[in-house]
Design a protein around this motif. Structure first.
Motif: not given
Length: 321
Positions: A33-38, A56-57, A299-304
């Motif tokens: 679920a974590n991978t999917s939401v990212w 990332y993440g 996009c910004s939540s998973v880009s850094q």
């Protein structure tokens, strides 16, 4: 009206039969679920970056291989694989444009015809009706997407397949899963003769959606629920999206997992559990639609590589990589 009633009863029975009920909390797959939401959040990045951006993440280690793209319907997403997880991911973007919203509002029900029907093994649903707008959006990209996944499965025959998406993307993912171009077509049979065929995780198509609206009538919901062996239809607190279109002619599929306002996730009973998302009728909000598992979708939540969802830990993050 009678058909609607009996289809609803059948759906409850199917949900119980396939184990998608109240006692299913222990089987919630937080890691996937974590991978999917990212990955679903990453679908909001510019389309031209899908194949070149750094993941990332909880999506670290994912390799994007193919675009899902149609400008006329503005349907976009991507396909790729995660080597450590031995998983192929199919990711579809949610609504972002005027054309997406036009498709969302096209709530007429039309006969459901699975994409790639020539690959199916004779299963039909004579009374199944599907949301016209969602079905149109997916049909514009389905043939190419299914072929791309088939090619990856040929290259990585012991990899599982996860279909994921947010909002409009999640509805397209549902059609992709149910269409059997993945789950029932010859290239994706669960009883394959590969050496890892005893590993159920690697031999089934899995579905992880976030804030999915209803996409078909009760007959289609029953038909899809019988076909889907591993469904995580995740809803979040007062998210308004799972409440549309109205239940008058539409019904959800089984497999709801409800995230409350504290971030706790629990399994739900049947397809329309009034102790889960359906408990809310008033005070629905778009804000809860734009955050899942503690991650603000965008996009910004998973880009850094700096944002950790509240449902994840540093140990989970290292294992995901």
């Amino acid at each position: 009206m009678i058909l609607h009633f009996f289809s609803g009863i059948l759906l409850i029975v199917l949900c119980l039969f396939y184990g998608k009920g109240i006692d299913a909390e222990s089987s919630f797959d937080q890691a996937t679920a974590n991978t999917s939401v990212w990955l679903s959040s990453g679908a909001y990045c510019p389309t031209e970056l899908y194949l070149n951006r750094t993941y990332y993440g909880f999506s670290a280690g994912f390799v994007a291989t193919n675009l899902i793209s149609d400008d006329e319907s503005d349907t976009h997403g991507y396909i790729g694989y995660h080597k450590k997880q031995k998983t192929i991911y199919v990711v579809l973007r949610g609504s972002t444009s005027l054309q997406n919203w036009i498709d969302d509002l096209d709530t007429f029900l039309v006969p459901y015809t699975p994409t790639g029907a020539d690959l199916l093994e004779g299963e039909k649903c004579e009374d199944c009706l599907v949301h016209e707008g969602f079905h149109y959006a997916w049909s514009r990209v389905a043939e190419a997407a299914v072929a791309d996944v088939a090619n990856l499965r040929a290259k990585y025959p012991n990899y599982g397949v996860v279909v994921t998406g947010h909002s409009l993307g999640s509805l397209a993912a549902l059609d992709l899963q149910r269409a059997a171009d993945l789950g029932r077509a010859n290239s994706f049979k669960r009883d394959s003769h590969h050496k890892d065929s005893k590993d159920k995780t690697n031999n089934q198509v899995r579905l992880f959606t976030f804030g999915a609206p209803r996409f078909g009538n009760p007959a289609l919901a029953s038909f899809a629920s019988a076909a889907l062996q591993d469904t995580h239809r995740i809803t979040h607190y007062r998210d308004m999206a799972p409440h549309v279109p109205a239940r008058t002619y539409y019904q959800h599929i089984c497999g709801e997992w409800y995230e409350d306002n504290t971030g706790e996730v629990r399994g739900c009973e049947g397809a329309e559990d009034e102790a889960c998302a359906d408990q809310w009728v008033l005070s629905l909000t778009i804000a809860d639609h734009m955050q899942y598992l503690g991650l603000p979708l965008g996009c910004s939540s998973v880009s850094q590589g700096e944002f950790l969802s509240v449902r994840g830990t540093l140990r989970d993050l290292e294992e995901a990589r």
